[in-house]
Scaffold this motif. Structure first.
Motif, short mmCIF file in Angstrom:
data_model
loop_
_atom_site.label_atom_id
_atom_site.label_comp_id
_atom_site.label_asym_id
_atom_site.label_seq_id
_atom_site.Cartn_x
_atom_site.Cartn_y
_atom_site.Cartn_z
N PHE A 1 22.21 50.17 48.18
CA PHE A 1 21.71 50.24 49.79
C PHE A 1 20.94 49.13 50.15
O PHE A 1 20.75 49.29 51.03
N LEU A 2 21.25 48.27 49.12
CA LEU A 2 20.81 46.74 50.07
C LEU A 2 21.68 46.13 49.26
O LEU A 2 22.02 45.52 48.06
N ALA A 3 22.12 45.04 50.58
CA ALA A 3 23.13 43.74 50.06
C ALA A 3 23.66 42.85 50.98
O ALA A 3 22.79 42.83 51.81
N ALA A 4 23.60 41.39 50.54
CA ALA A 4 23.86 40.33 51.55
C ALA A 4 24.72 39.70 51.65
O ALA A 4 25.73 39.78 49.98
N PRO A 5 26.42 39.49 52.41
CA PRO A 5 27.35 38.67 51.63
C PRO A 5 26.92 37.34 51.13
O PRO A 5 25.88 36.40 51.21
N LEU A 6 27.62 37.10 50.95
CA LEU A 6 28.15 35.13 49.96
C LEU A 6 29.24 34.98 50.17
O LEU A 6 30.14 35.74 50.37
N MET A 7 29.63 33.86 50.11
CA MET A 7 30.71 32.93 49.65
C MET A 7 31.30 32.24 48.78
O MET A 7 30.62 31.86 47.74
N LEU A 8 32.72 32.08 49.04
CA LEU A 8 33.07 31.64 47.45
C LEU A 8 33.09 30.30 47.41
O LEU A 8 32.17 29.83 46.22
N ALA A 9 32.89 29.02 47.63
CA ALA A 9 32.15 28.32 47.84
C ALA A 9 30.57 27.71 47.51
O ALA A 9 30.35 27.21 46.39
N GLN A 10 30.02 28.71 47.55
CA GLN A 10 28.85 29.10 47.53
C GLN A 10 28.12 29.28 45.80
O GLN A 10 27.50 28.36 45.27
N ARG B 1 48.95 33.73 33.27
CA ARG B 1 48.60 32.76 34.60
C ARG B 1 47.15 32.29 34.10
O ARG B 1 46.65 32.32 33.21
N ARG B 2 46.51 31.07 34.68
CA ARG B 2 45.61 30.83 34.57
C ARG B 2 44.16 31.08 35.49
O ARG B 2 44.48 30.92 36.75
N TYR B 3 42.94 31.90 35.29
CA TYR B 3 41.95 32.41 35.72
C TYR B 3 40.95 31.28 35.10
O TYR B 3 40.62 31.09 34.99
N ARG B 4 39.80 31.70 36.33
CA ARG B 4 38.65 31.30 36.74
C ARG B 4 37.77 32.41 37.27
O ARG B 4 37.92 33.13 37.67
N ARG B 5 36.88 32.87 36.14
CA ARG B 5 36.40 33.95 36.16
C ARG B 5 34.60 33.48 35.92
O ARG B 5 34.81 32.93 35.17
N LEU B 6 34.01 35.19 36.27
CA LEU B 6 33.00 35.03 36.90
C LEU B 6 32.76 35.62 36.54
O LEU B 6 32.97 37.33 37.09
N GLY B 7 32.41 36.57 35.45
CA GLY B 7 32.25 38.17 34.63
C GLY B 7 32.95 38.21 34.42
O GLY B 7 33.87 37.58 34.09
N ALA B 8 32.95 39.73 35.43
CA ALA B 8 34.20 40.53 35.24
C ALA B 8 35.10 40.04 36.37
O ALA B 8 36.13 40.51 36.88
N LEU B 9 34.54 38.81 37.32
CA LEU B 9 35.49 38.58 38.94
C LEU B 9 36.66 37.01 38.58
O LEU B 9 35.88 36.42 37.61
N ILE B 10 37.54 37.57 39.05
CA ILE B 10 38.53 36.52 38.77
C ILE B 10 38.15 35.86 40.82
O ILE B 10 39.01 36.29 41.37
N LEU B 11 37.66 34.80 40.25
CA LEU B 11 37.54 33.89 41.68
C LEU B 11 39.37 33.59 42.10
O LEU B 11 39.46 33.07 43.43
N ASN B 12 39.98 32.96 41.24
CA ASN B 12 41.17 32.06 41.51
C ASN B 12 42.53 32.48 39.70
O ASN B 12 41.84 32.43 39.17
#
Length: 826
Positions: A567-576, A603-614
């Motif tokens: 219902f409510l959200a805002a964009p976020l950048m990977l750099a942030q 593979r080598r992962y960089r992860r934030l919680g369940a998110l694979i950033l790269n």
């Protein structure tokens, strides 16, 4: 001053509080306890000039009660009687009675645990069992027990089950007051409504206007439904019969007064109210109640960590409170918009909020109080363990408490703000970045109902549009009260946190939301669908631009289904994310079996919680990890993935056969081999990472190495690969049916042999498949002697006709065995 029913009870209450520090007062709705009790106790000697604090569950009720008591004293609010609520305070140096909301009491207790200058705390309408009321009572009891033995606590309610409350108050006396409730004629529907609830309420209002006198109070679940009924009444020409007055929590004080106070002489009034009018508030002039039977309550899901407002059926207790509003001044009428049958299934009372609410604020307040275990305090209902633990985990993530539950310096600042913990953390973090003003705007927007409509009635989920609208004078003029309320709250938050409220660019909205909702940072999976850091899915409906952002933060979503609606959200950048959430980003190596590729993938992962950033490939994974992944892949695929040669298959079958008779031999069943892959196969797969490379293995040699030296010597004795038959040929034994090994041999090759060949050191006779010259079985037997004696002659008779050139002697015991058509000598 007119006499009220509670006046009869006041002498008993005064007497009790002279000798007791705690008491419970139960008196019916309309008895006058809210306004008469504080005034009656104000000058009691034991107060010694100290203040009385009275808690009300809602801001509107607190202001109304204070103003009413002030009028009884011929004063203005802020003199002898005042109030403190969020964003509004009206007290003075002479104030003796402060009507406050429950969150205000918590702040006062945290600021001064000894409650200096306070002689009595009254918990009004305690039956509503709000989270803050339960917390306030628990903290007040602790303060009383440790620091203020002289401070009185009085719990008041119209419908309270008094005994449990009296018990936690130290077996306090319970005083029962009388009331004057006139009879109320109750009407039910003949059948359930098939229209919208708002339409049914509108129809009932017009019916009641023509059938009854006096004002009407109609209960609806929320402000949206109230506005809809207002519109329908206007369409029906309501102005010819009565004035319509809405009544809900976010209404400005002038609007609230227009609903609560008596109308002009001869004027009829229709008040459209939420459940806020069930208790505390007295709406003057009401003779008729119309009850939609619905109420809106916050419901928290520990599974999603989300709180959503849900429309539910009222409880029996609430329905009776609503009906009682029609019997305050005289006989009244109540129209219940449900059937008598449905009435039988109403829940007895609403569930205490502490059992179904987000406990983050409570856990933070307890930590600030110095309590890490809730059972250290007195509760009517202990906070649920699952929700409590989840809230502790969130507060740890926000840096408000340590892992053992102790509050941090950051957490103390969050608690002191009296704001929802996520939003307090957001503002404090934004302060360090110089964008505190924007954070206050966001917190104010998120604390109120969504005011934004967007173009053509389409409600875009992008929170930045709300900030732009808040700053747009033209849009603000259109929305009026809602915008003013949010702006005032934003400025108040800036004051609380000591910030300037300068407006900064809206580009950082997503970053600020990420500080508040790090678990709801979402990564784009497909158009409009996101994976959240907490592992759940979310979706942005339609073709909104935000649905194509690589990363978003969801501030509000419904928590339902596989993909929650945002219902409510805002964009976020990977750099942030990289810059501000570095400590939460985990770098991990993943060495797993890829079923599709039939190979180990590293593979080598960089992860934030369940998110694979790269991610990136690992050229040389750790051997142990690669081996574990390969073994896991074999276990998933089954033993058929291994290169089973004919020799290996036969060896395994032979060993399975022996195992039936010799339990100390290796168990080579599927279950055992799969369960012990690491032990018997692990040493031979170092450096192997794919199914193709497995082909180089010699399973026959690997299985042989599972045997002891002694077992290898005995293998051929127990389970020989071949048997030499009378014809001189070595015939292979078929061990595929491990409990019944088979020797398939032409019948003529067995002439002259009296007994069935045996294996397993003579324990087991093989099963003979005696074959015709065409290699087809003509007899299956484990008793060769019996065959020669009873069946051979029948078989001979049949086969001689089909194979006349072959050798069919009359005496199989003495005949010459041969693998040819006839023996050389014949």
């Amino acid at each position: 001053m007119r006499k009220l029913p509670i006046d009869v009870t006041l002498p008993e209450l005064k007497a009790v509080l002279v000798s007791q520090v705690n008491a419970v007062l139960v008196a019916p709705p309309g008895s006058g306890k809210t306004t008469q009790v504080p005034l009656a106790l104000m000058d009691e000697p034991w107060l010694k000039g100290q203040r009385i604090l009275m808690l009300e569950p809602r801001r509107m009720a607190a202001r109304a009660a204070a103003r009413y008591m002030a009028r009884l004293l011929s004063e203005q609010a802020g003199e002898t009687v005042g109030y403190r609520v969020r964003l509004d305070s009206c007290v003075g140096p002479r104030t003796r009675i402060e009507v406050i909301t429950e969150g205000v009491l918590t702040r006062m207790l945290q600021n001064d645990q000894g409650m200096a200058g306070v002689g009595l705390i009254i918990f009004d309408e305690f039956h509503e069992r709000s989270l803050q009321a339960d917390l306030g009572l628990a903290l007040a009891l602790e303060s009383q027990a440790v620091l203020r033995e002289d401070m009185r606590l009085l719990v008041m309610s119209a419908t309270l089950e008094a005994e449990p409350v009296a018990k936690i108050l130290g077996n306090a006396p319970v005083i029962h007051g009388t009331g004057q409730i006139f009879p109320v004629e109750t009407h039910y529907l003949e059948r359930r409504i098939t229209t919208r609830a708002e339409t049914a309420v509108t129809q009932a209002i017009f019916t009641a206007l023509s059938a009854n006198t006096g004002d009407i109070l109609a209960f609806l679940p929320g402000a949206g439904e109230i506005r809809q009924v207002q519109a329908e009444l206007a369409t029906g020409g309501i102005e010819r019969f009565a004035r319509v007055a809405p009544l809900y929590g976010s209404l400005p004080p002038a609007g609230q007064d227009a609903a609560i106070l008596p109308g002009a002489p001869g004027e009829r009034k229709v008040v459209l109210a939420t459940s806020i009018a069930e208790t505390s508030l007295t709406v003057e002039g009401v003779r008729t109640v119309i009850d939609s039977g619905l109420m809106r309550v916050p419901c928290y899901s520990p599974g999603t960590g989300l709180t959503r407002l849900e429309t539910i059926r009222v409880s029996r207790e609430a329905a009776d409170q609503r009906r009682g509003r029609a019997g305050r001044l005289g006989p009244g009428v109540c129209y219940r918009l449900w059937t008598k049958q449905d009435d039988l299934y109403l829940e007895a009372k609403a569930r205490p909020e502490i059992l179904s609410a987000d406990l983050a604020s409570l856990v933070l307040e307890l930590a600030a109080w110095g309590v890490t275990d809730p059972q250290a305090l007195a509760w009517l209902d202990i906070p649920p363990a699952a929700a409590f633990i989840q809230s502790r985990e969130l507060l740890c993530m926000l840096g408000a408490i340590t892992e053992n539950g102790s509050i941090t310096g950051h957490g103390r600042r969050m608690a002191a703000a009296g704001l929802e913990p996520r939003l307090a953390h957001m503002i404090l973090t934004a302060e360090e970045l110089g964008i505190g003003g924007l954070a206050c705007e966001l917190a104010a927007i998120l604390s109120e109902r969504d005011f934004f409509q967007g173009e053509n009635g389409i409600r875009d989920v992008d929170l930045r549009l709300r900030v732009e609208a808040l700053r747009n004078p033209n849009y603000s003029a259109q929305q009026g009260a809602a915008i003013r309320r949010i702006k005032e709250y934003s400025k108040r938050l800036a004051q609380i946190f000591g910030l300037d409220d300068k407006q900064t660019a809206i580009d950082d909205c997503g970053l600020l939301l990420a500080f508040a909702y790090p678990d709801r940072i979402g990564q784009l999976r497909s158009d409009g669908r996101f994976l959240l850091a907490n592992g759940r899915g979310a979706k942005i409906s339609g073709t909104q631009p935000l649905g194509r952002s690589s990363y978003v933060v969801a501030a509000d979503l419904d928590g339902e289904g596989t993909d929650s609606k945002v219902f409510l959200a805002a964009p976020l950048m990977l750099a942030q994310i990289e810059r501000y959430f570095g400590p939460q980003i985990i770098e991990e190596n993943s060495v797993v079996w890829d079923t599709a590729a039939q190979a180990v993938r590293s593979r080598r992962y960089r992860r934030l919680g369940a998110l694979i950033l790269n991610e990136s490939p690992i050229a040389n994974p750790e051997p142990a990890a690669a081996q574990a992944a390969l073994l896991h892949g074999i276990a998933l695929a089954g033993l058929s993935i291994l290169p089973w040669s004919k020799q290996a298959c036969q060896l395994r079958q032979r060993l399975l056969f022996i195992r039936q008779y010799e339990s100390n031999w290796p168990d080579l069943s599927d279950e055992s081999l799969l369960a012990t892959l690491e032990h018997w196969l692990g040493p031979y797969i170092q450096g192997i990472t794919s199914r193709g490379q497995l082909e180089q293995l010699s399973l026959a040699a690997i299985l042989t190495n599972m045997l002891t030296w002694q077992q290898r010597q005995e293998l051929d004795e127990y389970a020989p690969t071949h048997i030499v038959v009378p014809s001189g040929q070595r015939i292979m034994i078929d061990y595929s049916t491990t409990d019944n090994p088979i020797l398939a041999v032409k019948l003529q090759e067995m002439f002259g042999l009296n007994d069935t060949p045996r294996i397993a050191c003579g324990k087991v006779a093989v099963t003979l498949h005696l074959l015709s010259p065409a290699q087809r079985p003509v007899q299956v037997t484990r008793d060769l002697a019996s065959f020669w004696r009873t069946t051979y002659f029948e078989v001979k008779k049949d086969l001689m006709g089909r194979y006349p050139k072959h050798y069919w002697p009359d005496d199989p015991w003495t005949a010459i065995p041969t693998n040819r058509v006839r023996p050389r000598s014949s």
